[in-house]
Design a protein around this motif. Structure first.
Motif, PDB file in Angstrom:
ATOM      1  N   TRP A  41       7.508   9.087  14.290  1.00 54.25           N
ATOM      2  CA  TRP A  41       6.374   9.218  13.123  1.00 54.25           C
ATOM      3  C   TRP A  41       6.207   8.325  12.269  1.00 54.25           C
ATOM      4  CZ3 TRP A  41       5.679  12.049   8.202  1.00 54.25           C
ATOM      5  CH2 TRP A  41       4.361  12.366   8.043  1.00 54.25           C
ATOM      6  N   PHE A  42       7.366   7.940  11.664  1.00 52.90           N
ATOM      7  CA  PHE A  42       7.444   7.043  10.448  1.00 52.90           C
ATOM      8  C   PHE A  42       7.335   5.477  10.908  1.00 52.90           C
ATOM      9  CE2 PHE A  42       9.609  10.227   7.870  1.00 52.90           C
ATOM     10  CZ  PHE A  42       8.664  10.321   6.828  1.00 52.90           C
ATOM     11  N   GLU A  43       7.707   5.284  12.271  1.00 46.47           N
ATOM     12  CA  GLU A  43       7.800   3.962  12.907  1.00 46.47           C
ATOM     13  C   GLU A  43       6.260   3.700  13.276  1.00 46.47           C
ATOM     14  OE1 GLU A  43       9.712   1.232  12.682  1.00 46.47           O
ATOM     15  OE2 GLU A  43      11.188   2.653  11.556  1.00 46.47           O
ATOM     16  N   GLY A  44       5.537   4.642  13.561  1.00 43.42           N
ATOM     17  CA  GLY A  44       4.026   4.377  13.848  1.00 43.42           C
ATOM     18  C   GLY A  44       3.189   5.056  13.081  1.00 43.42           C
ATOM     19  N   ARG A  45       3.666   5.385  11.989  1.00 44.66           N
ATOM     20  CA  ARG A  45       2.748   5.811  10.612  1.00 44.66           C
ATOM     21  C   ARG A  45       1.656   6.610  11.172  1.00 44.66           C
ATOM     22  NH1 ARG A  45       1.501   0.341   6.776  1.00 44.66           N
ATOM     23  NH2 ARG A  45       3.537  -0.745   7.589  1.00 44.66           N
ATOM     24  N   GLY A  46       2.497   7.803  11.978  1.00 42.25           N
ATOM     25  CA  GLY A  46       1.610   8.872  12.620  1.00 42.25           C
ATOM     26  C   GLY A  46       0.670   9.547  11.994  1.00 42.25           C
ATOM     27  N   TRP A  47       0.963   9.578  10.579  1.00 39.78           N
ATOM     28  CA  TRP A  47      -0.351  10.172   9.718  1.00 39.78           C
ATOM     29  C   TRP A  47      -1.524   9.508   9.548  1.00 39.78           C
ATOM     30  CZ3 TRP A  47       4.386   7.815   8.129  1.00 39.78           C
ATOM     31  CH2 TRP A  47       4.178   6.632   7.449  1.00 39.78           C
ATOM     32  N   ARG A  48      -1.457   8.260  10.038  1.00 38.85           N
ATOM     33  CA  ARG A  48      -2.872   7.453   9.956  1.00 38.85           C
ATOM     34  C   ARG A  48      -4.088   7.943  10.763  1.00 38.85           C
ATOM     35  NH1 ARG A  48      -2.299   1.032  10.312  1.00 38.85           N
ATOM     36  NH2 ARG A  48      -1.570   0.744   8.006  1.00 38.85           N
ATOM     37  N   ARG A  49      -5.241   8.010  10.041  1.00 39.66           N
ATOM     38  CA  ARG A  49      -6.336   8.419  10.750  1.00 39.66           C
ATOM     39  C   ARG A  49      -7.229   6.895  11.460  1.00 39.66           C
ATOM     40  NH1 ARG A  49      -4.762  11.194   5.986  1.00 39.66           N
ATOM     41  NH2 ARG A  49      -5.864  13.016   5.856  1.00 39.66           N
ATOM     42  N   GLY A  63      10.667   6.665   4.454  1.00 38.58           N
ATOM     43  CA  GLY A  63      10.908   7.576   5.406  1.00 38.58           C
ATOM     44  C   GLY A  63      12.074   6.923   6.308  1.00 38.58           C
ATOM     45  N   ARG A  64      12.029   5.515   6.580  1.00 38.88           N
ATOM     46  CA  ARG A  64      13.054   4.826   7.274  1.00 38.88           C
ATOM     47  C   ARG A  64      14.512   4.980   6.475  1.00 38.88           C
ATOM     48  NH1 ARG A  64       9.675  -0.810   8.206  1.00 38.88           N
ATOM     49  NH2 ARG A  64       8.829  -0.251  10.554  1.00 38.88           N
ATOM     50  N   ALA A  65      14.196   4.811   5.109  1.00 41.35           N
ATOM     51  CA  ALA A  65      15.590   4.701   4.294  1.00 41.35           C
ATOM     52  C   ALA A  65      15.967   6.161   4.285  1.00 41.35           C
ATOM     53  CB  ALA A  65      15.070   4.295   3.091  1.00 41.35           C
ATOM     54  N   THR A 118       0.958  -1.187  -0.046  1.00 42.92           N
ATOM     55  CA  THR A 118       0.096  -0.050   0.095  1.00 42.92           C
ATOM     56  C   THR A 118       0.953   1.206   0.070  1.00 42.92           C
ATOM     57  OG1 THR A 118      -0.050   0.056   2.442  1.00 42.92           O
ATOM     58  CG2 THR A 118      -1.833  -1.370   1.207  1.00 42.92           C
ATOM     59  N   ALA A 119       0.311   2.503  -0.321  1.00 40.80           N
ATOM     60  CA  ALA A 119       0.970   3.598  -0.390  1.00 40.80           C
ATOM     61  C   ALA A 119       1.516   3.913   1.057  1.00 40.80           C
ATOM     62  CB  ALA A 119       0.170   4.691  -0.866  1.00 40.80           C
ATOM     63  N   ASP A 120       0.872   3.516   2.062  1.00 45.21           N
ATOM     64  CA  ASP A 120       0.921   3.915   3.373  1.00 45.21           C
ATOM     65  C   ASP A 120       2.254   3.083   4.106  1.00 45.21           C
ATOM     66  OD1 ASP A 120      -0.057   4.542   6.181  1.00 45.21           O
ATOM     67  OD2 ASP A 120      -0.113   2.471   6.429  1.00 45.21           O
ATOM     68  N   THR A 121       2.371   1.912   3.532  1.00 39.47           N
ATOM     69  CA  THR A 121       3.591   1.220   3.586  1.00 39.47           C
ATOM     70  C   THR A 121       4.621   1.629   2.973  1.00 39.47           C
ATOM     71  OG1 THR A 121       2.411  -0.925   4.204  1.00 39.47           O
ATOM     72  CG2 THR A 121       4.808  -1.446   3.800  1.00 39.47           C
ATOM     73  N   ALA A 122       4.465   1.997   1.657  1.00 42.26           N
ATOM     74  CA  ALA A 122       5.959   2.464   1.030  1.00 42.26           C
ATOM     75  C   ALA A 122       6.236   3.492   1.533  1.00 42.26           C
ATOM     76  CB  ALA A 122       5.148   2.703  -0.404  1.00 42.26           C
ATOM     77  N   LEU A 123       5.417   4.669   2.139  1.00 41.77           N
ATOM     78  CA  LEU A 123       5.682   5.909   2.596  1.00 41.77           C
ATOM     79  C   LEU A 123       6.733   5.452   3.999  1.00 41.77           C
ATOM     80  CD1 LEU A 123       5.973   8.830   2.869  1.00 41.77           C
ATOM     81  CD2 LEU A 123       3.858   8.968   4.310  1.00 41.77           C
ATOM     82  N   GLN A 124       6.292   4.406   4.819  1.00 40.26           N
ATOM     83  CA  GLN A 124       7.059   4.376   5.977  1.00 40.26           C
ATOM     84  C   GLN A 124       8.370   3.988   5.537  1.00 40.26           C
ATOM     85  OE1 GLN A 124       6.025   0.622   8.018  1.00 40.26           O
ATOM     86  NE2 GLN A 124       6.208   1.921   9.887  1.00 40.26           N
TER      87      GLN A 124
END
Length: 307
Positions: A148-156, A22-24, A13-19
């Motif tokens: 923020w990236f580890e916890g996917r802090g952008w998620r609703r 971000g990590r990289a 998912t785009a959600d996982t890709a962003l994480q």
């Protein structure tokens, strides 16, 4: 240390890709901190690349991100980039503008005075980099970004359509949008002001960074030609921008000290030398822009790797 290739899968998912992106980017940033603190110019450059790639990813996936989150993340990125940018601009002026023409022009101006003034400013800039990297504010910002990236802090509470979109579909839309931005900003190129060419350079860079981040979705050979065209154009536009920035640096270098007039004269000579090269390379620049404009969007022609 350069960025390591990203292992993205089309089914992500785009959600996982962003994480993962971000990590990289944060890893790329942190791996270069020790060398930047040691005053190594390439490490400063690589840290800025990591920040630019991270910002490109945030812009690419901005529909997923709450505005408040996007604001503080960008603020943290820009605070570090400001400190690094000053050092990087002076490094480029020293290594990419002064050094290539020194031998040819040394008999016409006081290059030692220019280089001495430049060395002082670079030392000041690297002290600023050191102060920033060792500051509690920087350490806090990096820790907050990692959380923020580890916890996917952008998620609703629930995934939105943008979050859940398969990367194979999101990638095409993202790259198409970046490509359209380049085409829009390149119209009437011959008549574009320096400011508008600068905006075109940023658009080209954003397309290149986005393509690099998503390159793992496609066969490497399929992207090679398009990436080569992008790099050539980015180099051409980047050179012009380096000269533009050089004018403000020369004005600054020549305002103080007993040798101020000598510094200003040598700096003006350097910039005039490069302005002539830019003028001579204008036809080549337009050719590279035309070839990029004519190139097929390889992310549509090349099927994503199974994942």
């Amino acid at each position: 240390m350069r960025a390591e290739p990203l292992a993205l899968a089309p089914a992500m998912t785009a959600d996982t890709a962003l994480q993962e992106i971000g990590r990289a980017c944060l890893a790329h940033l942190s791996r270069n901190e020790p060398a930047a603190l040691a005053g190594q110019p390439e490490a400063v450059h690589q840290m800025r690349v990591a920040l630019r790639r991270l910002r490109s990813a945030l812009l690419a996936f901005k529909k997923m991100l709450p505005k408040a989150d996007r604001r503080w993340v960008v603020d943290d990125i820009e605070a570090l980039d400001a400190a690094l940018g000053r050092a990087r601009n002076l490094d480029v002026f020293a290594h990419e503008l002064v050094a290539p023409c020194r031998a040819e022009l040394s008999g016409e101006a006081d290059f030692p005075a220019l280089e001495e003034a430049l060395a002082r400013r670079r030392q000041e800039a690297y002290r600023t980099v050191e102060t920033r990297l060792l500051s509690p504010a920087h350490k806090s910002a990096m820790a907050r970004l990692e959380r923020w990236f580890e916890g996917r802090g952008w998620r609703r509470p629930e995934l939105t359509a943008a979050d859940a979109t398969p990367l194979r579909d999101a990638a095409v839309r993202l790259l198409d949008r970046r490509r359209r931005d380049v085409k829009r900003r390149s119209k009437g190129f011959r008549r574009l002001s320096a400011k508008k060419r600068h905006k075109l350079r940023i658009a080209v860079k954003e397309l290149r960074y986005t393509l690099e981040l998503l390159a793992g979705l496609y066969a490497k050979d399929a992207l090679a030609g398009f990436e080569k065209r992008l790099k050539r154009l980015q180099d051409d536009l980047g050179y012009a921008n380096d000269v533009r920035v050089g004018h403000s640096l020369v004005a600054e270098l020549g305002i103080d000290g007993a040798s101020a007039s000598s510094v200003a004269a040598a700096g003006a000579l350097v910039l005039a030398w490069h302005e002539r090269r830019l003028e001579a390379g204008e036809r080549r620049l337009r050719k590279h822009l035309r070839r990029l404009d004519e190139a097929k969007p390889v992310w549509r022609a090349s099927a994503a790797q199974p994942g």
